[in-house]
Motif scaffolding. Structure first.
Motif, PDB file in Angstrom:
ATOM      1  N   GLY A 135       0.825  -1.198   0.000  1.00 46.04           N
ATOM      2  CA  GLY A 135       0.000   0.000   0.000  1.00 46.04           C
ATOM      3  C   GLY A 135       0.859   1.248   0.000  1.00 46.04           C
ATOM      4  O   GLY A 135       1.917   1.287   0.633  1.00 46.04           O
ATOM      5  N   LEU A 159      -0.044   0.134  -4.241  1.00 39.34           N
ATOM      6  CA  LEU A 159      -1.481   0.160  -4.431  1.00 39.34           C
ATOM      7  C   LEU A 159      -2.046   1.338  -3.649  1.00 39.34           C
ATOM      8  O   LEU A 159      -1.490   1.749  -2.632  1.00 39.34           O
ATOM      9  CB  LEU A 159      -2.107  -1.139  -3.911  1.00 39.34           C
ATOM     10  N   THR A 160      -3.163   1.882  -4.092  1.00 38.85           N
ATOM     11  CA  THR A 160      -3.797   2.995  -3.397  1.00 38.85           C
ATOM     12  C   THR A 160      -4.406   2.507  -2.093  1.00 38.85           C
ATOM     13  O   THR A 160      -5.298   1.643  -2.090  1.00 38.85           O
ATOM     14  CB  THR A 160      -4.895   3.630  -4.270  1.00 38.85           C
ATOM     15  N   THR A 161      -3.915   3.041  -0.983  1.00 30.55           N
ATOM     16  CA  THR A 161      -4.441   2.649   0.321  1.00 30.55           C
ATOM     17  C   THR A 161      -5.791   3.314   0.542  1.00 30.55           C
ATOM     18  O   THR A 161      -5.931   4.530   0.427  1.00 30.55           O
ATOM     19  CB  THR A 161      -3.474   3.060   1.440  1.00 30.55           C
ATOM     20  N   THR A 166      -7.224  -0.974   3.835  1.00 30.74           N
ATOM     21  CA  THR A 166      -7.179  -2.025   2.822  1.00 30.74           C
ATOM     22  C   THR A 166      -6.767  -1.427   1.476  1.00 30.74           C
ATOM     23  O   THR A 166      -6.444  -0.248   1.368  1.00 30.74           O
ATOM     24  CB  THR A 166      -8.547  -2.713   2.687  1.00 30.74           C
ATOM     25  N   PHE A 167      -6.805  -2.233   0.439  1.00 36.15           N
ATOM     26  CA  PHE A 167      -6.637  -1.755  -0.926  1.00 36.15           C
ATOM     27  C   PHE A 167      -7.541  -2.578  -1.828  1.00 36.15           C
ATOM     28  O   PHE A 167      -8.042  -3.641  -1.440  1.00 36.15           O
ATOM     29  CB  PHE A 167      -5.177  -1.806  -1.394  1.00 36.15           C
ATOM     30  N   ASP A 168      -7.762  -2.066  -3.021  1.00 29.89           N
ATOM     31  CA  ASP A 168      -8.673  -2.716  -3.959  1.00 29.89           C
ATOM     32  C   ASP A 168      -8.006  -3.956  -4.551  1.00 29.89           C
ATOM     33  O   ASP A 168      -6.899  -3.879  -5.112  1.00 29.89           O
ATOM     34  CB  ASP A 168      -9.051  -1.729  -5.073  1.00 29.89           C
ATOM     35  N   GLN A 171      -7.281  -3.839  -8.259  1.00 31.73           N
ATOM     36  CA  GLN A 171      -6.049  -3.106  -8.546  1.00 31.73           C
ATOM     37  C   GLN A 171      -4.833  -3.988  -8.272  1.00 31.73           C
ATOM     38  O   GLN A 171      -3.863  -3.974  -9.038  1.00 31.73           O
ATOM     39  CB  GLN A 171      -5.963  -1.819  -7.719  1.00 31.73           C
TER      40      GLN A 171
END
Length: 419
Positions: A135, A159-161, A166-168, A171
């Motif tokens: 993240g 990854l976008t946090t 969490t993250f997607d 993604q």
């Protein structure tokens, strides 16, 4: 340099010290940034005759805890041996205890969480140019000096946090390299998660997220490592045993030195093969220590006795967050629903009052506060990520301390709040 020249320099420095208050000596004489000396707020202020008693509530971090009498006794009386030879009985007991609690085959005592995470990366990503996926707001990515690249030769992709830590997963799937051994690409090896999430205010990862993450990791042959610096806070918040959370992870790094109150140490756990490789990596990084049982004795108490009291920290944090929302005038913006463990993040809604300036106000005894609070009070806070202020609860902060800190925040709101 001659003796006369040295004497002149010493006299000049002495004049500087006499002219400048302690908190400004280094800034004026050496030109350093004020932010560098933020931690000077830990010093006890001078209490002159007739002034109210001074009390300090330290909410900067749960790393400021100190071992209590029982822990110090255990350290003094610990049976020790050479841990590099595997002969320290207290360390061996601690490692067995941690493995059992985490539901892992084996565990290893490591000096710090940063080293523990780096060892995990080194073992899981064995070839230079391997890749880990993290993240973008994770501690491992933000605050560990890029050690995975600097020391292990491991590439990171982020990854976008999301707001809950969490993250997607879609993604994540899009970031996994499927072209290996194409010479253009690194090889995806590892996915790292953080529980609780530091930057986002102690958010607890949902068990459903971890389960879905593990399914995807298994599908693509990836390993899941948890930076569980505050894993025990997550377990208490969820009302679950740590092993239930960790059933979806291959390895974990869990700190003993935060809310659990030990003076140092992190437990790294995983399979027996993983730990055997981790021992080699720890040695290469200088983490092999000798009569380590002195610290391990504190770690045993931390793991056995201290998790039960973490709920108190969580309650005090929620109590403080609620008090901020009730301050008048309304100086503070806080999402009470996001306060899941021992961390409170909030913003100060006053033009011209930065997080750092607000922390300075809270760390000083303001005019009239002695009468309003019954004593001089300093509340130490931390300017945090994204223009927020962070307050963190630990075993050194009582319910009474929390109430006083809230009253102090009310005093500041009355003096500097929106009119």
């Amino acid at each position: 340099m001659t003796v006369n020249t040295l004497s002149i320099a010493i006299r000049a420095l002495s004049r500087c010290i006499k002219c400048c208050p302690t908190s400004r000596i280094s800034r004026r004489c050496f030109g350093a940034s004020p932010a560098r000396f933020y931690y000077e707020t830990t010093k006890t202020a001078d209490s002159s005759a007739g002034s109210p008693a001074l009390r300090t509530v330290d909410l900067r971090s749960d790393t400021v805890t100190t071992p209590g009498p029982a822990m110090r006794r255990a350290m003094a009386e610990a049976e020790v041996g050479d841990d590099v030879f595997g002969e320290d009985p207290t360390v061996n007991e601690l490692q067995k205890m941690a493995a059992d609690i985490f539901g892992m085959e084996a565990a290893l005592f490591v000096p710090t969480g940063t080293m523990s995470n780096l060892i995990a990366v080194m073992v899981h990503c064995r070839e230079r140019g391997d890749e880990m996926i993290v993240g973008d707001l994770s501690h491992l990515h933000m605050y560990e000096q890029g050690g995975s690249a600097q020391l292990a030769g491991v590439h990171s992709t982020t990854l976008t946090t999301l707001a809950d830590g969490t993250f997607d997963l879609d993604q994540l799937e899009s970031k996994i390299r499927h072209g290996y051994p194409d010479a253009h690409y690194p090889r995806s090896r590892l996915v790292c998660v953080e529980n609780t999430h530091n930057i986002l205010g102690g958010r607890v990862l949902p068990l459903s997220f971890l389960q879905e993450l593990r399914s995807m990791a298994d599908k693509y042959g990836l390993v899941v490592h948890m930076d569980g610096a505050r894993l025990m806070n997550a377990a208490v918040a969820l009302g679950l045993q740590p092993s239930v959370i960790l059933q979806h992870c291959h390895t974990v790094s869990a700190c003993l030195s935060k809310g659990l109150g030990a003076p140092a140490g992190t437990m790294l756990a995983g399979s027996k093969d993983f730990i055997q490789r981790a021992v080699r990596a720890r040695k290469a990084l200088g983490g092999g220590m000798r009569q380590l049982g002195i610290l391990a004795a504190a770690g045993k108490i931390a793991l056995k006795d201290m998790p039960a009291r973490l709920g108190e920290d969580h309650r005090n944090a929620r109590s403080f967050a609620k008090a901020l929302t009730q301050c008048s005038p309304p100086l503070y913006q806080v999402d009470s629903a996001a306060v899941e463990t021992n961390i409170v993040l909030f913003r100060v809604r006053a033009p011209g009052l930065s997080p750092a300036s607000f922390c300075e106000l809270m760390g000083e005894v303001g005019k009239g506060e002695g009468e309003a609070l019954g004593q001089g009070l300093r509340v130490l806070l931390f300017p945090h990520f994204g223009d927020t202020v962070r307050a963190m609860w630990h075993l050194g902060v009582s319910e009474e301390d929390t109430q006083l800190a809230a009253k102090k925040a009310q005093c500041v709101a009355q003096q500097h709040g929106l009119k």
